[in-house]
Write an enzyme that holds these catalytic residues in place. Structure first.
Site, PDB file in Angstrom:
ATOM      1  N   ARG A 129      27.201 -44.084  14.913  1.00 55.03           N
ATOM      2  CA  ARG A 129      27.929 -43.014  14.225  1.00 55.03           C
ATOM      3  C   ARG A 129      29.444 -43.211  14.105  1.00 55.03           C
ATOM      4  NH1 ARG A 129      25.853 -40.584  18.961  1.00 55.03           N
ATOM      5  NH2 ARG A 129      27.385 -39.936  20.528  1.00 55.03           N
TER       6      ARG A 129
ATOM      7  N   ASP B 246      35.463 -32.390  16.237  1.00 55.80           N
ATOM      8  CA  ASP B 246      36.217 -33.536  15.725  1.00 55.80           C
ATOM      9  C   ASP B 246      36.876 -33.317  14.357  1.00 55.80           C
ATOM     10  OD1 ASP B 246      34.696 -34.374  17.834  1.00 55.80           O
ATOM     11  OD2 ASP B 246      33.680 -35.986  16.757  1.00 55.80           O
TER      12      ASP B 246
ATOM     13  N   GLU C 299      32.985 -43.149  20.953  1.00 51.82           N
ATOM     14  CA  GLU C 299      32.863 -42.367  19.733  1.00 51.82           C
ATOM     15  C   GLU C 299      34.126 -42.489  18.890  1.00 51.82           C
ATOM     16  OE1 GLU C 299      30.053 -38.626  20.533  1.00 51.82           O
ATOM     17  OE2 GLU C 299      31.965 -38.427  21.580  1.00 51.82           O
TER      18      GLU C 299
ATOM     19  N   GLN D 154      34.485 -31.052  12.045  1.00 50.98           N
ATOM     20  CA  GLN D 154      33.170 -30.609  12.483  1.00 50.98           C
ATOM     21  C   GLN D 154      33.202 -29.097  12.682  1.00 50.98           C
ATOM     22  OE1 GLN D 154      30.138 -33.036  13.449  1.00 50.98           O
ATOM     23  NE2 GLN D 154      31.333 -33.341  11.595  1.00 50.98           N
TER      24      GLN D 154
END
Length: 499
Positions: free
Chosen positions: A165, A37, A218, A53
């Site tokens: 998250r 990500d 997400e 990430q």
């Protein structure tokens, strides 16, 4: 035995070279290791920051930290040292630095910076303790993201959950406050929080349990996007969420258009699920914060990959994963409501070679081999199917190997077929065809295709529909052809620019 070892070494050398050939030219990839990500997209003092990430120790997922790259034009990137590495805890566990965002705290609302300092960066990220907890924490930097200090009272938002998250924070001037959008992924729920100081957060409202719920939710983001043709400063709020795909089991992003009053997000009525990208390799995209005034439209970058096969793509032992070309976003009103339009950033055209007009008002019956070969280019095509059944545009073609873009007049479907694109058997879920309905406009189809060695991004009808896919061609002739189906088609214009 010696001959066998020599053969094995030659094969390893071949595949290593092949993997390096797959590295894109104008899509950013770090020099080595695994990425997923994009995080902390933010502009500050002449630099666009891309955090992401990153596994500092290998080319598969693990040891999640924030990698870091900067650019002055969103095209040419400089890779910097790891910004936020995973860190040990007093109890022997380790905290990974999961996805999040970065903001410029120009008013020093956090109190992290010296009085009068207007260029402080604050990162808001998910602190992940494997198998135990996910909560939201912050770090801050006074040197343009080169070094960071963790807030000593982390986490700043903890619900005592294992899955909670991906915070995304914006400044909401009407309340002189920060708004955080964050998800409970297993519950298909977005939460909105408010803070005056980036440290103390109060729950405002929730949104969820609608749209695509075939995969966990997400990487949410809430942003204002301008509406084309609605007059100066007309805009709507858009909520983007990474989730499932139109095809079962794959990943994509969905979006909702609506209104946000500083507390609640209310979506327009939607009769269908709206996907940001119809391909299988665009995920976890988020917009930039703090863009300069010259950028009238929000800009987003997404991760090019799909968790179905992300750890297995055949890019070798050096690198794995890439990022999309930055995209400008706008909205248009359609008979079915507001719809998102995406286009590659305009600066991309400026850094490419002079446009070569390959064809204009050309009738094609049968197969026409385009007089161009290459594997990194920007192709723009306006075509009229006329009375034909449709047409195919073959890219990265070497004999029978090709990535095929096809338009079917009867179904009004545009498809991207990678079943014979090269390496496909490294994972049973990789080979496939993506299809999306794209009506003609005054009898024409306009497509812009960014081809970059192993990444293909298709923007149809001015960015109304987009498809992004990995492909891994092996023969590398890089030919292009157009074929009509039935009667002839008319190519109004075809131009190609190279990087």
């Amino acid at each position: 035995m010696k001959q066998l070892l020599v053969s094995v070494c030659l094969l390893m050398t071949f595949f290593s070279g092949l993997a390096q050939d797959f590295r894109p030219t104008f899509h950013y990839t770090p020099p080595k290791n695994w990425v997923n990500d994009p995080n902390g997209l933010v502009y500050l003092d002449g630099e666009y920051h891309l955090f992401y990430q990153y596994n500092p120790f290998g080319n598969k997922w693990g040891h999640m930290s924030w990698g870091h790259a900067v650019s002055k034009d969103l095209v040419t990137w400089e890779t910097l040292p790891v910004a936020l590495p995973e860190y040990p805890n007093a109890d022997g566990t380790t905290t990974m630095v999961f996805s999040g965002c970065a903001v410029v705290d120009s008013l020093n609302t956090s109190g992290f910076f010296e009085e009068g300092f207007h260029k402080g960066l604050v990162a808001i990220y998910t602190s992940h303790i494997e198998g135990k907890a996910q909560h939201q924490s912050v770090a801050y930097s006074s040197d343009k993201g080169r070094t960071w200090q963790l807030y000593e009272k982390n986490p700043v938002l903890d619900l005592g959950m294992k899955d909670f998250r991906d915070p995304n924070v914006i400044w909401y001037p009407e309340h002189n406050a920060w708004i955080m959008t964050v998800v409970k992924p297993l519950e298909y729920t977005v939460q909105f929080y408010e803070s005056k100081d980036l440290k103390t957060w109060a729950l405002l409202s929730e949104f969820g349990k609608q749209g695509d719920m075939t995969k966990i939710w997400e990487c949410p983001s809430l942003l204002k996007i301008p509406v084309e043709g609605k007059g100066k400063n007309q805009s709507k709020w858009v909520l983007m969420i990474s989730s499932g795909h139109r095809q079962k089991g794959y990943l994509a992003m969905q979006y909702f258009v609506g209104d946000f009053d500083g507390k609640q997000f209310v979506s327009q009525k939607q009769e269908e699920i709206l996907y940001v990208d119809e391909g299988k390799d665009f995920y976890a995209g988020i917009p930039f914060n703090n863009l300069p005034a010259k950028n009238k439209k929000p800009i987003m970058i997404g991760w090019v990959n799909d968790w179905e096969y992300a750890n297995d793509i055949p890019t070798g032992d050096t690198w794995r994963g890439a990022f999309s070309v930055p995209r400008e976003m706008s909205l248009r009103m359609t008979p079915n409501g507001y719809r998102l339009f995406q286009r590659p950033i305009s600066v991309l055209q400026k850094v490419m070679s002079k446009k070569a007009l390959v064809a204009k008002n050309t009738a094609i019956s049968g197969v026409w081999k385009v007089p161009f070969q290459g594997d990194s280019y920007d192709l723009q095509l306006a075509i009229q199917p006329q009375k034909s059944e449709g047409f195919t545009l073959k890219l990265l073609q070497s004999g029978e190997e090709a990535t095929v873009l096809r338009y079917d007049v009867a179904t009004q479907e545009l498809s991207l077929d990678r079943t014979k694109s090269g390496l496909t058997d490294f994972h049973r879920r990789f080979s496939g065809i993506d299809r999306v309905k794209v009506p003609l406009r005054k009898g024409k189809l306009y497509v812009r295709v960014l081809v970059d060695k192993s990444i293909v991004e298709v923007f149809a009808q001015g960015g109304e529909k987009v498809m992004t896919n990995w492909v891994f061609p092996t023969k590398n002739a890089g030919e292009i052809s157009i074929a009509s189906e039935g009667s002839s088609v008319k190519v109004n214009s075809l131009s190609i620019k190279t990087f």
